[in-house]
Motif scaffolding. Structure first.
Motif, PDB file in Angstrom:
ATOM      1  N   ASP A   1       0.855  -1.186   0.000  1.00  0.00           N
ATOM      2  CA  ASP A   1       0.000   0.000   0.000  1.00  0.00           C
ATOM      3  C   ASP A   1       0.891   1.236   0.000  1.00  0.00           C
ATOM      4  OD1 ASP A   1      -1.710   2.123   0.589  1.00  0.00           O
ATOM      5  OD2 ASP A   1      -2.940   0.957   1.979  1.00  0.00           O
ATOM      6  N   LYS A   2       1.146   1.804  -1.169  1.00  0.00           N
ATOM      7  CA  LYS A   2       2.078   2.935  -1.288  1.00  0.00           C
ATOM      8  C   LYS A   2       1.630   4.141  -0.472  1.00  0.00           C
ATOM      9  CE  LYS A   2       4.159   1.959  -5.804  1.00  0.00           C
ATOM     10  NZ  LYS A   2       4.406   2.503  -7.167  1.00  0.00           N
ATOM     11  N   GLU A   3       0.324   4.372  -0.444  1.00  0.00           N
ATOM     12  CA  GLU A   3      -0.182   5.530   0.302  1.00  0.00           C
ATOM     13  C   GLU A   3       0.103   5.380   1.788  1.00  0.00           C
ATOM     14  OE1 GLU A   3      -4.462   7.733   1.130  1.00  0.00           O
ATOM     15  OE2 GLU A   3      -4.158   6.656  -0.761  1.00  0.00           O
ATOM     16  N   LYS A   4      -0.163   4.191   2.310  1.00  0.00           N
ATOM     17  CA  LYS A   4       0.104   3.933   3.727  1.00  0.00           C
ATOM     18  C   LYS A   4       1.592   3.980   4.007  1.00  0.00           C
ATOM     19  CE  LYS A   4      -0.796   0.621   7.455  1.00  0.00           C
ATOM     20  NZ  LYS A   4      -1.432  -0.667   7.819  1.00  0.00           N
ATOM     21  N   TYR A   5       2.388   3.431   3.105  1.00  0.00           N
ATOM     22  CA  TYR A   5       3.839   3.428   3.291  1.00  0.00           C
ATOM     23  C   TYR A   5       4.368   4.862   3.297  1.00  0.00           C
ATOM     24  CZ  TYR A   5       8.621   1.688   3.014  1.00  0.00           C
ATOM     25  OH  TYR A   5       9.936   1.393   3.292  1.00  0.00           O
ATOM     26  N   SER A   6       3.821   5.709   2.434  1.00  0.00           N
ATOM     27  CA  SER A   6       4.238   7.115   2.387  1.00  0.00           C
ATOM     28  C   SER A   6       3.929   7.814   3.708  1.00  0.00           C
ATOM     29  CB  SER A   6       3.541   7.843   1.233  1.00  0.00           C
ATOM     30  OG  SER A   6       3.996   7.363  -0.015  1.00  0.00           O
TER      31      SER A   6
END
Length: 353
Positions: free
Chosen positions: A186-191
């Motif tokens: 999950d790129k958004e969560k990782y960001s």
């Protein structure tokens, strides 16, 4: 004796006279993982000749890709470099776990490796040599440092060092109660996690004596007393401990960050049976201890630490009680796009005033 019998006898004698071709295991591995004394023991016990080729992750993938998985019987890529290579190039074949004595392996390491090397429901690797990054601490001067975020404490201001690299981002995230590995998909969560870590690292800059880039430089900083606590590799901490017993490697409360070099089967292996024999042989605790002495890192062989030299055994057992081994956070394969996110975070931390 008639002519037919003579012909048969001559043929039989000719076959007997031919030299038998020795069985061979073609092993591609890292330096130190197949020391001469271990190879000699294996050859004597099994009659199988071992041909060792030394390489690294990039070399292993390159060679197997060029041959479509041929040329070797057993290779040793890192556990986070298998799935992507298999998906892209189809160079490995699944491991038959029934052929391996997995009772010789540390359970948590075996399960972590199986998980990270599973592709389309099949396991492609089992663990061999491993190491971690965590904390190198002068216990006389920085006894309160037990996790990554403790490097930001007032009691070690100006006496801290770590790298501006992804392990620092990952370690701080775990110490702040996040699970960055669980957010890999999950790129958004990782960001969001990386944004949180970025703020912490920027606020911590005043504590940092210097950002180290090479192991020797860090060792000299700790040795001289300029740095009291750092984020670094286990082997580096034990090296300094040989000189100064106040300094050692400490597994952080939130978990050391671990890498594992595996055993994997090339897709076109010609001697799979010999490969399994080698795995079972070198995972015996006494043999595994010989590899640790050669490579400088421990293996996933259960109980092998009891057979290394007394100094290294004491260092390992102090740094890694069994609960800390089970708490190691093993690096999974990195999905595309995350390195770009991390790179921008590191750039902003570096440039922050």
């Amino acid at each position: 004796m008639n002519k037919t019998a003579l012909t048969v006898l001559a043929g039989t004698l000719a076959l007997v006279a031919l030299p038998l071709k020795a069985e061979t295991l073609r092993l591609m591995t890292w330096g130190g993982y197949a020391p001469d004394n271990v190879v000699e023991m294996f050859e004597k016990e099994t009659g199988i000749k071992v041909k060792v080729t030394k390489s690294n992750n990039e070399g292993m993938i390159s060679k197997l890709r060029a041959t479509r998985g041929a040329g070797f019987d057993l290779v040793q890529p890192s556990q986070d470099r298998i799935v992507s290579a298999q998906a892209d190039f189809n160079i490995y074949k699944p491991i038959d776990l029934s052929q391996i004595d997995t009772t010789q392996m540390v359970g948590s390491m075996l399960e972590a490796t199986k998980k990270s090397t599973t592709h389309e429901g099949k396991v492609y690797g089992v663990p061999h040599v491993w190491g971690t990054s965590g904390l190198v601490v002068n216990r006389d001067m920085a006894s309160n440092v037990r996790d990554y975020t403790d490097l930001c404490g007032a009691d070690v201001a100006g006496k801290v060092s770590y790298r501006l690299k992804r392990p620092t981002l990952i370690g701080f995230a775990f110490a702040m109660g996040e699970d960055p590995f669980a957010a890999y998909g999950d790129k958004e969560k990782y960001s969001r996690i990386m944004d949180k870590v970025e703020k912490k690292l920027i606020s911590c800059k005043a504590n940092v004596k210097t950002y180290w880039s090479g192991g020797d430089a860090l060792i000299n900083l700790v040795r001289s007393g300029e740095v009291h606590a750092a984020m670094a590799w286990d082997a580096g901490g034990w090296k300094i401990n040989n000189e100064n017993k106040s300094v050692t490697f400490v597994a952080p409360r939130s978990g050391a960050l671990g890498w594992i070099d595996t055993f994997a089967l090339p897709r076109k292996t010609k001697n799979e049976a010999a490969a399994y024999k080698w795995i079972n042989f070198v995972m015996q605790p006494k043999v595994a201890a010989m590899i640790t002495e050669s490579a400088g890192n421990f293996t996933a062989s259960k109980g092998a630490d009891n057979y290394v030299n007394d100094t290294l055994k004491a260092q390992y057992q102090e740094s890694f009680p069994s609960a800390d081994v089970d708490n190691i956070k093993w690096y999974p394969p990195v999905p595309a796009g995350l390195e770009e996110i991390e790179g921008k975070v590191l750039d902003r931390v570096k440039s922050a005033g």
